[in-house]
Design a protein around this motif. Structure first.
Motif, PDB file in Angstrom:
ATOM      1  N   LYS A  26       4.199   9.946   8.941  1.00 54.55           N
ATOM      2  CA  LYS A  26       3.066  10.530   8.230  1.00 54.55           C
ATOM      3  C   LYS A  26       3.016  12.045   8.407  1.00 54.55           C
ATOM      4  O   LYS A  26       2.775  12.798   7.452  1.00 54.55           O
ATOM      5  N   LEU A  27       3.272  12.513   9.636  1.00 51.04           N
ATOM      6  CA  LEU A  27       3.217  13.948   9.886  1.00 51.04           C
ATOM      7  C   LEU A  27       4.322  14.693   9.154  1.00 51.04           C
ATOM      8  O   LEU A  27       4.157  15.859   8.788  1.00 51.04           O
ATOM      9  N   LEU A  28       5.455  14.032   8.923  1.00 48.69           N
ATOM     10  CA  LEU A  28       6.564  14.690   8.244  1.00 48.69           C
ATOM     11  C   LEU A  28       6.190  15.135   6.841  1.00 48.69           C
ATOM     12  O   LEU A  28       6.565  16.228   6.401  1.00 48.69           O
ATOM     13  N   PRO A 360      24.282  23.675  -7.114  1.00 48.03           N
ATOM     14  CA  PRO A 360      23.842  22.268  -7.142  1.00 48.03           C
ATOM     15  C   PRO A 360      23.665  21.739  -5.720  1.00 48.03           C
ATOM     16  O   PRO A 360      24.497  21.977  -4.852  1.00 48.03           O
ATOM     17  N   LEU A 361      22.578  21.023  -5.518  1.00 48.61           N
ATOM     18  CA  LEU A 361      22.283  20.498  -4.186  1.00 48.61           C
ATOM     19  C   LEU A 361      21.437  19.244  -4.331  1.00 48.61           C
ATOM     20  O   LEU A 361      20.503  19.208  -5.128  1.00 48.61           O
ATOM     21  N   ILE A 362      21.772  18.223  -3.560  1.00 44.17           N
ATOM     22  CA  ILE A 362      21.009  16.981  -3.546  1.00 44.17           C
ATOM     23  C   ILE A 362      20.593  16.668  -2.122  1.00 44.17           C
ATOM     24  O   ILE A 362      21.112  17.267  -1.162  1.00 44.17           O
ATOM     25  N   LEU A 363      19.664  15.745  -1.987  1.00 45.11           N
ATOM     26  CA  LEU A 363      19.144  15.396  -0.657  1.00 45.11           C
ATOM     27  C   LEU A 363      20.242  14.871   0.256  1.00 45.11           C
ATOM     28  O   LEU A 363      20.225  15.114   1.469  1.00 45.11           O
ATOM     29  N   LYS A 364      21.187  14.152  -0.313  1.00 38.62           N
ATOM     30  CA  LYS A 364      22.247  13.557   0.510  1.00 38.62           C
ATOM     31  C   LYS A 364      23.095  14.624   1.185  1.00 38.62           C
ATOM     32  O   LYS A 364      23.570  14.435   2.323  1.00 38.62           O
ATOM     33  N   THR A 376      14.054  10.958   5.200  1.00 39.88           N
ATOM     34  CA  THR A 376      13.479  11.945   6.116  1.00 39.88           C
ATOM     35  C   THR A 376      13.517  13.335   5.496  1.00 39.88           C
ATOM     36  O   THR A 376      12.538  14.094   5.570  1.00 39.88           O
ATOM     37  N   VAL A 377      14.641  13.677   4.873  1.00 38.05           N
ATOM     38  CA  VAL A 377      14.759  14.980   4.212  1.00 38.05           C
ATOM     39  C   VAL A 377      13.777  15.076   3.051  1.00 38.05           C
ATOM     40  O   VAL A 377      13.152  16.118   2.821  1.00 38.05           O
ATOM     41  N   SER A 378      13.602  13.974   2.310  1.00 37.53           N
ATOM     42  CA  SER A 378      12.669  13.976   1.187  1.00 37.53           C
ATOM     43  C   SER A 378      11.239  14.197   1.667  1.00 37.53           C
ATOM     44  O   SER A 378      10.474  14.949   1.043  1.00 37.53           O
ATOM     45  N   ARG A 379      10.878  13.555   2.784  1.00 40.59           N
ATOM     46  CA  ARG A 379       9.502  13.713   3.295  1.00 40.59           C
ATOM     47  C   ARG A 379       9.260  15.116   3.820  1.00 40.59           C
ATOM     48  O   ARG A 379       8.196  15.694   3.579  1.00 40.59           O
ATOM     49  N   ILE A 380      10.203  15.675   4.536  1.00 44.26           N
ATOM     50  CA  ILE A 380       9.973  16.986   5.158  1.00 44.26           C
ATOM     51  C   ILE A 380       9.992  18.110   4.130  1.00 44.26           C
ATOM     52  O   ILE A 380       9.468  19.204   4.376  1.00 44.26           O
ATOM     53  N   THR A 381      10.593  17.870   2.958  1.00 45.19           N
ATOM     54  CA  THR A 381      10.616  18.910   1.924  1.00 45.19           C
ATOM     55  C   THR A 381       9.471  18.770   0.931  1.00 45.19           C
ATOM     56  O   THR A 381       9.346  19.601   0.021  1.00 45.19           O
TER      57      THR A 381
END
Length: 474
Positions: A26-28, A360-364, A376-381
């Motif tokens: 949740k905090l992320l 070009p850049l993706i979450l992966k 995790t990357v999606s939540r923190i961004t």
């Protein structure tokens, strides 16, 4: 076939989301303001969580609490390192500003009423003018009904019959008061259509005696909006210079009289991370301004010794909650720093040259670089912003799709959008670039084959009208 009961053992694996893990996740994804509210709420509810005041390192070392051996919350070493300042020290290159203020400013010494002023509303502004008018009580009531049926743009949302029914008056009486309200400031308010709104303004300015101007507003407003000028020139036998004078006058009117009172308060963004360029390198600093320094309260030692079993269980639960919050905050800051560090590596050209350098850049890509999951990357961004040498951008901005070039390399879609905007800003207003021509320019500069519909899609995303609507007739 007989029915019978049997017992059977079965071994399975399943993922269990513990409350601590749910809190960390949740905090992320919380924004900066939401994080501050969550921490403040936890400070109010948890007696074992305190906000420390800036002290010298020696004093902090002496006053840092120790966790009792009979608790399973954390080891003593973990408790010693539970200071929020220690966590931020590893991820920030800027010193913390002192929170102690020597004196109040002149503004803070004033009372609340002297510092606060409510923003005027359209309804209040019109009601104030209505009370200053010489009207009877019945007409005042009709005026209140009219003002109460306006939308945020200042247009009337009810018919004369509906207003008459609500006010208990005749339609003729409503029409009389409506004409008065329409001439209040802003002029043209309470109109039922854009044509009526503009005509009221023409009457006040005494320009309604020109039949051509009246006809342009009442009959050809859509033609003017679509820039279909040639039929208008033939119909009224006007020269382009004459039509331009009419257009300048019409453009000086306000088709949305209530716009200056609507829209709400602006939303201000505080960046979560700063990226500085210094001596040819980029320095990343987390924005810790306003984040409280958390530590475990020293009151629990005496409380545990004097508490019974039931109270001791409550105390231990609250201590575990406080320790997990401190750890989760540290994990959030560490993850944010690592993600931003990876983004700077991948988008190095952007931090040197601006939007045109976006790749070009993706979450992966980020997830593989820092050995974390894509979620995790999606939540923190999400809802996080970075202050860069070229402005403040949401972290999601740095992720964009790719377009393949003729040489086998790729270019980011945001870079293509930036070039499209650059071409359109430099075009001749009398001969704007078509989507097909923009595609040819992109092919010449980037060596990329881009279809006309793709150019149209990017142009629409930039909120830029088509070439026919961008064309300047004069």
């Amino acid at each position: 076939m007989a029915l019978e009961l049997r017992q059977q053992l079965k071994l399975t694996q399943q993922l269990v989301m513990t409350p601590q893990l749910q809190q960390a996740i949740k905090l992320l994804q919380l924004s900066r303001m939401e994080l501050l509210e969550t921490v403040q709420q936890e400070l109010l509810e948890n007696p074992f969580l305190e906000e420390s005041i800036e002290e010298s390192p020696a004093v902090q070392q002496e006053s840092r609490p120790q966790i009792a051996e009979d608790t399973d919350a954390y080891s003593k070493e973990a408790a010693r390192n539970a200071d929020w300042e220690d966590y931020l020290g590893d991820f920030s290159s800027t010193s913390r500003q002192s929170t102690v203020r020597e004196s109040e400013s002149a503004e803070e010494s004033l009372g609340f009423e002297a510092r606060y002023s409510a923003k005027p509303t359209l309804e209040g502004h019109l009601s104030w003018q209505l009370r200053l008018s010489r009207l009877s009580e019945k007409e005042m009531g009709i005026g209140d009904v009219i003002i109460g049926n306006l939308n945020s743009s200042g247009y009337l949302c009810a018919s004369i019959q509906e207003l008459a029914l609500l006010a208990g008056a005749k339609p003729e009486e409503v029409e009389k008061v409506l004409k008065l309200v329409q001439r209040f400031d802003p002029v043209g308010v309470a109109a039922r259509s854009p044509q009526e709104c503009l005509m009221v303004q023409l009457e006040v300015l005494k320009y309604d005696r020109d039949p051509v101007l009246v006809s342009l507003i009442t009959e050809h407003l859509e033609d003017l909006e679509a820039k279909r000028y040639k039929p208008i020139l033939r119909k009224f036998k006007l020269t382009p210079e004459d039509l331009k004078e009419y257009l300048d006058l019409i453009q000086g009117l306000d088709p949305i009289p209530g716009a200056s009172f609507g829209g709400g308060e602006p939303a201000y963004v505080a960046p979560d991370v700063f990226v500085y360029r210094m001596d040819g390198e980029f320095i990343i600093a987390l924005n810790d301004d306003g984040l409280p320094q958390l530590h475990l309260s020293s009151l629990y030692e005496d409380s545990l010794q004097a508490a019974n079993d039931a109270d001791k269980e409550y105390f231990q639960e609250k201590m575990r909650s406080a320790s997990w919050l401190i750890k989760s905050l540290h994990q959030r800051q560490r993850t944010l720093y690592k993600v931003m560090e990876s983004i700077v590596r991948f988008q190095h050209d952007f931090f040197l040259n601006g939007v045109s350098g976006l790749k070009p850049l993706i979450l992966k890509d980020i997830a593989d670089d820092i050995n974390m999951h894509e979620s995790t990357v999606s939540r923190i961004t999400s809802n996080k912003y970075a202050a860069t040498p070229f402005g403040i951008y949401e972290l999601k901005f740095f992720f964009n799709s790719a377009l393949s070039l003729d040489d086998g390399s790729e270019v980011g879609s945001e870079s293509v959008k930036a070039l499209i905007k650059k071409y359109i800003n430099a075009e001749d207003p009398k001969d704007p670039l078509s989507d097909e021509r923009i595609g040819e320019l992109l092919k010449e500069e980037l060596k990329v084959n881009i279809a006309r519909r793709t150019v149209a899609k990017y142009r629409t995303a930039l909120d830029i009208p088509s070439s026919s609507k961008r064309r300047a007739f004069f």
